[in-house]
Design an enzyme around this catalytic site. Structure first.
Site, PDB file in Angstrom:
ATOM      1  CG  ASP A 152      -5.504  -5.794   2.648  1.00 52.02           C
ATOM      2  OD1 ASP A 152      -5.940  -6.912   2.958  1.00 52.02           O
ATOM      3  OD2 ASP A 152      -5.542  -5.338   1.490  1.00 52.02           O
ATOM      4  CG  HIS A 196      -4.302  -1.045  -0.629  1.00 54.12           C
ATOM      5  ND1 HIS A 196      -4.030  -1.004   0.722  1.00 54.12           N
ATOM      6  CD2 HIS A 196      -4.811  -2.279  -0.879  1.00 54.12           C
ATOM      7  CE1 HIS A 196      -4.369  -2.164   1.265  1.00 54.12           C
ATOM      8  NE2 HIS A 196      -4.840  -2.953   0.310  1.00 54.12           N
ATOM      9  CB  SER A 249      -0.955  -0.042   1.206  1.00 56.65           C
ATOM     10  OG  SER A 249      -1.913   0.989   1.121  1.00 56.65           O
TER      11      SER A 249
END
Length: 198
Positions: free
Chosen positions: A139, A42, A15
């Site tokens: 995540d 992401h 991310s």
């Protein structure tokens, strides 16, 4: 001890700060690198991903943004398309393929690292390597746990070297990481240990 010879696929989650981390890993992989590499980064919803174009010019491996039901080809890097979960399907002993889903976000993200990791763990089991890179949320931690439970191997980026350490820290806290490595250490292992003979 990590057995590079058994790895048949690599999954990577990232991310915030992840693009920079990937730029340390993907360009060093040689043309002889055998496993497919599936990557979730992401990205902001509603915007096209520039990652395939960015890395195509820097990498020796083929770079793809896959379509639903595409077969997974060795020596290819797949970036999850924005707004879609990317999963691995391998039903009934069939060769693994990619499935794209617009199911609700997981851990506030679509694509989700957890979704990719969990589906790949079911498809590849002990032959899977998962890598958790820089990111600002958790995540990937649960997916990394699934990979470990299936007999696979997980690495996390050293949080001290990550732009956003929350993602690798979450995986470490989940007790889902076999080794915590710098990007240089990961790159060296990937490029030297997991390559097929030309």
């Amino acid at each position: 001890m990590f057995d590079a010879n058994r790895i048949e696929a690599v999954v990577i989650g990232a991310s915030a700060g992840g693009v920079e981390a990937l730029n340390h890993l993907l360009p060093v992989l040689p043309k002889t690198f055998a496993p497919p590499v599936l990557v979730v980064v992401h990205v902001r919803q509603g915007q096209p991903s520039l990652l395939p174009d960015l890395f195509s010019s820097r990498c020796e491996l083929a770079i793809e943004e896959p379509f639903d039901k595409d077969m997974i080809v060795p020596g290819t890097v797949y970036f999850a398309p924005p707004g879609y979960h990317m999963l691995v399907e391998a039903e009934g002993g069939a060769a693994p393929s990619i499935a794209l889903s617009i199911d609700p976000p997981v851990r506030f993200s679509r694509p989700s690292v957890d979704v990719l990791f969990e589906s790949a763990a079911h498809a590849y089991g002990e032959r899977l390597l998962g890598i958790v890179l820089s990111g600002a949320n958790d995540d990937g931690a649960r997916g990394a746990r699934v990979i470990c439970d299936a007999g696979g191997t997980c690495w996390a980026q050293d949080p001290e070297t990550a732009t956003a350490p929350a993602m690798p820290l979450a995986a470490i806290a989940e007790d889902a990481v076999h080794e915590v490595l710098t990007l240089d250490e990961m790159a060296m292992r990937l490029s030297q240990c997991i390559a097929r003979q030309p």
